[in-house]
Scaffold this motif. Structure first.
Motif, PDB file in Angstrom:
ATOM      1  N   ILE A 181      45.531  86.335  63.168  1.00  0.00           N
ATOM      2  CA  ILE A 181      44.290  85.956  63.824  1.00  0.00           C
ATOM      3  C   ILE A 181      44.516  84.729  64.701  1.00  0.00           C
ATOM      4  O   ILE A 181      45.398  83.892  64.418  1.00  0.00           O
ATOM      5  N   ALA A 182      43.746  84.618  65.760  1.00  0.00           N
ATOM      6  CA  ALA A 182      43.814  83.445  66.632  1.00  0.00           C
ATOM      7  C   ALA A 182      42.967  82.323  66.038  1.00  0.00           C
ATOM      8  O   ALA A 182      42.560  82.366  64.875  1.00  0.00           O
ATOM      9  N   ASP A 183      42.693  81.322  66.837  1.00  0.00           N
ATOM     10  CA  ASP A 183      41.812  80.263  66.371  1.00  0.00           C
ATOM     11  C   ASP A 183      40.350  80.684  66.537  1.00  0.00           C
ATOM     12  O   ASP A 183      40.049  81.680  67.199  1.00  0.00           O
ATOM     13  N   ARG A 184      39.443  79.942  65.938  1.00  0.00           N
ATOM     14  CA  ARG A 184      38.016  80.230  66.053  1.00  0.00           C
ATOM     15  C   ARG A 184      37.541  79.802  67.439  1.00  0.00           C
ATOM     16  O   ARG A 184      37.875  78.715  67.927  1.00  0.00           O
ATOM     17  N   PHE A 185      36.772  80.664  68.086  1.00  0.00           N
ATOM     18  CA  PHE A 185      36.270  80.357  69.423  1.00  0.00           C
ATOM     19  C   PHE A 185      34.889  79.714  69.387  1.00  0.00           C
ATOM     20  O   PHE A 185      34.373  79.284  70.408  1.00  0.00           O
ATOM     21  N   ILE A 186      34.274  79.680  68.200  1.00  0.00           N
ATOM     22  CA  ILE A 186      32.952  79.087  68.049  1.00  0.00           C
ATOM     23  C   ILE A 186      32.857  78.529  66.635  1.00  0.00           C
ATOM     24  O   ILE A 186      33.505  79.035  65.707  1.00  0.00           O
ATOM     25  N   THR A 187      32.069  77.529  66.452  1.00  0.00           N
ATOM     26  CA  THR A 187      31.989  76.846  65.161  1.00  0.00           C
ATOM     27  C   THR A 187      30.644  77.123  64.496  1.00  0.00           C
ATOM     28  O   THR A 187      29.669  77.511  65.151  1.00  0.00           O
TER      29      THR A 187
END
Length: 387
Positions: A178-184
């Motif tokens: 998985i990539a990083d989170r694009f929204i928190t």
């Protein structure tokens, strides 16, 4: 005066004698020592090399099926996830309320259906005793059908509400990285369409593709070899390939061609192909550049000479060889692919030819030599390469 003349005559005599001594024959120059080998023959496979790029088999943009407030994230950026792992949680409260309302509607519809069914059954009994008109029974039957339809609609609403509540838990659709989170958490996100808020991405890692592009001339060569029965078609069989990435020695990774495109790219005049490789250690990643090689032709008997024997001058390639009198001569050759420390010679070269491999810098065509056989050693990692 006589004494002066005698002295002059003596000086001239000595000078003439010295000149005759210096005009004597010069010693012959010693022929240079050179070492030679003779061509060898070996059954080899020629490999064609390509530059390729690694691609994931599966690549997913993770978006929610429903909109709402992002409540929690359940993964570490960059980790490996399994299919079905929980990734995000959207605030479920609005969807829980919607589900309760849908279930209440279903209860109400079910109660109406039960009453309509009882009225219809009583009407049938009264009709059997001729205590009610036929038209009244038909009305009651219609009311029952409407109640049953309302129940079915209410059941569908409950199912939809349950699905939407389940969609508040966003799970991984594939196994991969998985990539990083694009929204928190705390942000309001949209869902349910291709334009929904992008949350993250996931790419599969094992196995992995390597995409290459073959030019038209090379593809035609493969087709002719296939027609002659010298090469299998990559469309109909698993043609083996080998791959290396930066830092690899040789081509340590084995795979096979699993797809060949059905048309050339008109912009580049190339045909796209794809190879499949195992990646159990997750060392390879999508987007990497790689070098890939595949068999250029079937096995054939090749004439080989050491690579160090190859000489070039402008656009002429040649070998320095010896004739029967040990005189150096230049022999033009046509080169084939490399084979470890050796080079394939495509042009005719008799196996008894003596090819210089040492003392080359001193040798010139037409020069006599003092030859001796070179010490032979095993070639390093014979891998035939080239188109």
């Amino acid at each position: 005066m006589y004494s002066h003349a005698l002295t002059t005559s003596l000086v001239l005599t000595l000078a003439l004698g010295a000149c005759r001594k210096n005009d004597g024959p010069a010693p012959q120059q010693q022929a240079p020592v050179v070492e030679f080998v003779q061509p060898t023959q070996e059954t080899i496979t020629s490999w064609d090399e390509y530059n390729g790029r690694l691609e994931a088999i599966d690549s997913v943009e993770v978006r929610a099926r429903v909109g709402g407030m992002l409540e929690k994230i359940h993964f570490t950026d960059g980790q490996t996830v399994e299919e079905g792992d929980l990734l995000f949680t959207i605030d479920p409260k609005p969807f829980e309320a919607a589900l309760k309302a849908a279930r209440a509607e279903l209860d109400q519809a079910s109660a109406s259906e039960t009453l309509a069914k009882q009225n219809y059954e009583r009407g049938q009994q009264l009709l059997d005793r001729n205590a009610i008109a036929r038209e009244e029974v038909d009305i009651r039957q219609g009311s029952l059908a409407e109640a049953q339809a309302r129940t079915s609609a209410a059941e569908a609403q409950v199912e939809t509400a349950e699905l939407n509540l389940g969609y508040t838990q966003v799970r991984s659709p594939i196994h991969g990285r998985i990539a990083d989170r694009f929204i928190t958490p705390g942000n309001l996100i949209s869902g349910g369409s291709a334009e929904s808020t992008l949350l993250t991405t996931i790419v599969s890692i094992d196995p992995i593709y390597c995409r290459i592009d073959a030019d038209e001339a090379t593809v035609l060569k493969y087709l002719r070899l296939q027609k002659e029965g010298k090469r299998e078609s990559a469309r109909n069989s698993r043609v083996p390939v080998e791959m290396a990435v930066d830092g690899d020695e040789g081509y340590p990774r084995g795979g096979y061609i699993d797809f060949v495109s059905n048309a050339f790219d008109p912009a580049t005049a190339t045909l796209r192909a794809r190879a499949l490789f195992e990646n159990g250690d997750s060392f390879l990643a999508p987007g990497m550049f790689a070098k890939l090689r595949l068999p250029g032709r079937g096995e054939y008997t090749a004439t080989l000479v050491p690579e160090i024997a190859i000489q070039t001058q402008q656009d002429i390639t040649y070998l320095l060889t010896l004739n029967s009198e040990n005189i150096v001569q230049s022999t033009a050759v046509t080169l084939g692919p490399k084979h470890g420390d050796l080079r394939v010679i495509e042009s005719d070269l008799p196996l008894d030819t003596r090819v210089l491999v040492s003392g080359i810098t001193m040798a010139r065509p037409g020069m006599p030599t003092s030859p001796k056989p070179a010490e032979t050693k095993a070639p390093n990692a014979p891998e035939t390469q080239g188109h």
